[in-house]
Design a protein around this motif. Structure first.
Motif, short mmCIF file in Angstrom:
data_model
loop_
_atom_site.label_atom_id
_atom_site.label_comp_id
_atom_site.label_asym_id
_atom_site.label_seq_id
_atom_site.Cartn_x
_atom_site.Cartn_y
_atom_site.Cartn_z
N CYS A 156 -6.74 3.09 -4.03
CA CYS A 156 -7.11 2.61 -2.69
C CYS A 156 -8.43 3.26 -2.27
O CYS A 156 -8.46 4.16 -1.43
N GLN A 170 -3.47 -0.19 -8.12
CA GLN A 170 -4.89 0.12 -8.17
C GLN A 170 -5.19 1.22 -7.15
O GLN A 170 -4.46 1.39 -6.17
N LEU A 180 0.85 -1.20 0.00
CA LEU A 180 0.00 0.00 0.00
C LEU A 180 0.88 1.24 0.00
O LEU A 180 1.60 1.50 0.97
N LEU A 234 -1.74 -1.23 -3.98
CA LEU A 234 -2.73 -0.16 -3.89
C LEU A 234 -2.00 1.16 -3.70
O LEU A 234 -0.91 1.20 -3.10
N ARG A 237 -0.83 -7.78 -4.42
CA ARG A 237 -1.65 -6.64 -4.86
C ARG A 237 -0.97 -5.35 -4.44
O ARG A 237 -0.40 -5.27 -3.35
#
Length: 736
Positions: A587, A585, A546, A571, A569
């Motif tokens: 958040c 992607q 993140l 974010l 993943r």
């Protein structure tokens, strides 16, 4: 002699140096123990401990005084060693310091951003902002403070302006001119590697080169060390011995003293060419002892010369024990001595090098684990090829350097050396791509002890019964040993990455990394600090990376972390501004649970800049809550307060490193934290954390934890305990 070595090594493991009255008692005890034969080993242990403590305390006393920390001074000094230039920053050491300000250290390490070309031996008048030695402290990181102390550097600093007072003089200026000449010859792009092998200047090696060398366990081949000095001494000794064997040596000259003299002269010459840094000094002492043993005392065996060299190096400079190279060099010699001495029969010549490599891998494994160094799985095979390769290339490079005055001949030999090193790096790159370096998790003492015994058993002669069982004692290395959080709890690490942010949140079976630290030029904290720390803590994959927003101090290390660690993943608060390779992607607001721990994300949809776009993360474990805020400012804080998001938290990571543009009173009133975490760089240019922010927090009784003061911070979320900083693990060379 063994007791003396133990005394000289003991301070390396002390949390603090003994007080003056303890040293006086040690001296008196040593004198008393000299009176009886049986107690003399204790006497020499006391003398060794006393000498080492006095030398180490003297080095500590040379550090910049606390009251002068962060101030700017006019001073004069002489440039020492070879200045390095990378990304427009000139880094160099300054000695023979003179200033009207009393208390400045005799040796400094300085950086001059956009500075002019400096030469070794020049004398400069500089205005420099000086800082006490300070380094980042993480679960797995290079101990910069120990390195500075071992090199007797009393302060670091940044040059503001300066003027040259005197042109370069002395041997250092000659080495500098030689380096500049080497960097201009045609060497197939390997001028930097040739300069590293000839004059000990490794600044010409790229980060990609260093990565290849580390992954293949061959760093020692590109940094002038005992191996290079020993190879040259052995080559000269062997040349004289060969001439004597085939009858080409003058009969009126005894070949053995001449061979030893030539070998020692070659070692000293190479050491002088390399600048006589501490590893080279250590190597020359060891070569001198071995040659003296070969000349006069061969009947004494191999272990006594090794012990003499150990005591000699430590008496000359007890601070050498702070450097990993000291342990690895003496450990390597001890392993080879154990492997090749006391065997029945001789090994065939073509088996000698493979067996030596096998012995080094197994024998040095406990030391590598204790020092926290990466272990290369491809190292044995890579060194099997690279050691003789470099051993043949170094004489060619040295001969080419010596023949540079002869037009064409020296350049031709250096071109040949460049071709050789180019092919070597291509082969090493294949090994690195096949198997990168392995960073082992932190091991408990019992597992490390078993591995040490197993390694020693495997090194015993083949006839020893059950020798193969030593391999079983190495099995604890293959299993995770880092304790995992219980269900419903989480371990949170705020890494010490300077002026930036990186936070690991780990539940029992999942891991999230919030930001990846900054990147400054070729220094990537994601690669150098965050990734090694994650591996040291037993994290072998990330469920979520993140990135709060795209500013470099938060996102600079993200690409390296994703490249080195499997990541499910990514974010981000500003996915469009992040590198495309991350495939980040947005958040958006969401919640999820891992192992009974609740996570919640929030981002201001009307954000007008990067800081306001920061992803805000709330973690709740066992009723205890932590709020991570990125770099949101007062406007974003107001939007967060006005949302229906539950903000009350026990722990708050101060927004924007404690900037006065954040941590507004309404926001703090809504969060009501009991503890605040600050991630920032010491003496940062932004003045973080701002005194007004600290005042607001202290007024409401919030307890502060600062990475710049405490190192990396650990919070056991769900246990309601205080945070623990790694600087609590005391070392006598670390600031409190």
């Amino acid at each position: 002699m063994l007791a003396l070595a133990m005394g000289l090594l003991l301070p390396r493991f002390l949390p603090g140096l003994p007080a003056a009255w303890v040293l006086i008692v040690l001296g008196l005890l040593g004198l008393l123990c000299l009176l009886r034969q049986a107690s003399r080993p204790l006497s020499w242990l006391c003398f060794g401990l006393l000498w080492a403590c006095l030398q180490m305390q003297a080095a500590l006393d040379e550090r910049l005084a606390s009251e002068l920390d962060g101030r700017t001074f006019w001073l004069e000094g002489q440039v020492l060693g070879l200045p390095a230039v990378q990304d427009g920053v000139v880094r160099f050491e300054l000695g023979d310091i003179r200033s009207r300000h009393a208390g400045l250290p005799p040796r400094l390490r300085l950086a001059w951003y956009g500075g002019p070309q400096l030469r070794a031996g020049e004398r400069w008048r500089l205005a420099a902002r000086l800082k006490r030695p300070h380094g980042l402290v993480n679960p797995h990181s290079f101990d910069h403070e120990a390195w500075l102390l071992a090199h007797h550097i009393g302060a670091t600093g940044t040059v503001k302006t300066g003027e040259r007072l005197r042109e370069a003089v002395g041997a250092g200026s000659w080495r500098d001119r030689l380096r500049a000449r080497l960097l201009t010859v045609e060497a197939q792009g390997r001028q930097g590697a040739i300069a590293a092998l000839v004059v000990g200047d490794s600044s010409g090696l790229s980060p990609a080169d260093w990565r290849i060398l580390q992954d293949t366990g061959t760093v020692h081949l590109m940094v002038i060390s005992g191996q290079h000095v020993g190879m040259l001494a052995g080559l000269l000794y062997g040349l004289v011995a060969l001439l004597a064997r085939i009858g080409w040596w003058p009969r009126h000259l005894p070949w053995l003293p001449c061979a030893c003299t030539a070998a020692f002269a070659g070692a000293l010459g190479y050491g002088w060419l390399a600048g006589f840094e501490v590893p080279v000094q250590r190597a020359c002492v060891m070569v001198a002892v071995v040659l003296l043993w070969r000349l006069c005392f061969r009947q004494l065996g191999v272990w006594l010369p090794l012990l003499i060299a150990l005591d000699g190096v430590l008496l000359f400079d007890p601070l050498a024990s702070l450097q990993p190279g000291f342990w690895l060099s003496f450990g390597a010699v001890a392993v080879l001595a154990l492997t090749f001495s006391g065997r029945l029969g001789a090994w065939r010549w073509w088996l000698t090098l493979p067996r030596a490599q096998w012995a080094m891998v197994v024998g040095l494994l406990p030391l590598m684990l204790a020092l926290g160094l990466p272990i290369s799985a491809s190292g044995p095979l890579a060194n099997l090829l690279a050691v003789p390769w470099v051993g043949l290339t170094v004489p060619v490079a040295l001969l080419g350097t010596a023949l540079l005055p002869l037009s064409g001949l020296g350049e031709g030999l250096l071109l040949l050396a460049g071709w050789s090193l180019g092919w070597l790096f291509q082969l090493l790159e294949l090994f690195a791509d096949w198997q990168a370096a392995w960073i082992v998790e932190s091991l408990p003492l019992w597992a490390w002890s078993l591995a040490t015994v197993g390694a020693l058993v495997l090194l015993l002669p083949a006839g020893v019964p059950f020798r193969a069982l030593g391999a079983l004692l190495l099995l604890p290395l293959l299993y995770p040993s880092t304790p995992l959080p219980l269900a419903g709890k989480a371990d949170v690490w705020v890494f010490d990455v300077g002026q930036g942010l990186s936070v690991l949140v780990r539940t029992r079976s999942h891991a999230l990394l919030y930001d990846a630290g900054p990147r400054h030029g070729d220094f990537d904290t994601g690669e150098r600090i965050v990734f090694p720390s994650l591996r040291r803590l037993g994290v072998d994959r990330l469920d979520v990376l993140l990135i709060s927003h795209a500013d470099s101090d938060h996102a600079g290390g993200a690409v390296a972390v994703q490249r080195l660690l499997p990541t499910q993943r990514v974010l981000g608060g500003e996915p469009a501004r992040l590198p495309a390779v991350l495939q980040a992607q947005s958040c958006e607001s969401q919640t999820w649970r891992w192992d009974g721990v609740r996570f919640g994300l929030w981002r201001w949809a009307q954000a007008a800049d990067g800081n306001q776009s920061s992803c805000v993360l709330m973690i709740e474990a066992g009723g205890e809550r932590l709020l991570l805020t990125g770099d949101i400012d007062a406007r974003a804080e107001q939007a967060l307060v006005q949302s229906d998001w539950p903000l009350a938290a026990h722990w708050l990571l101060l927004p924007h490193h404690g900037s006065n543009s954040s941590s507004s009173l309404p926001f703090l009133s809504a969060v009501r934290p009991q503890n605040a975490l600050i991630s920032r760089g010491r003496h940062n240019a932004f003045g973080h954390p701002h005194p007004m922010v600290i005042g607001r927090l202290q007024d409401v009784g919030v307890r502060l934890y600062d990475t710049a003061e405490s190192g990396a911070l650990k919070v056991e979320l769900g246990a309601f305990h205080e945070a623990r900083g790694l600087r609590e693990q005391r070392r006598f060379w670390r600031e409190k």
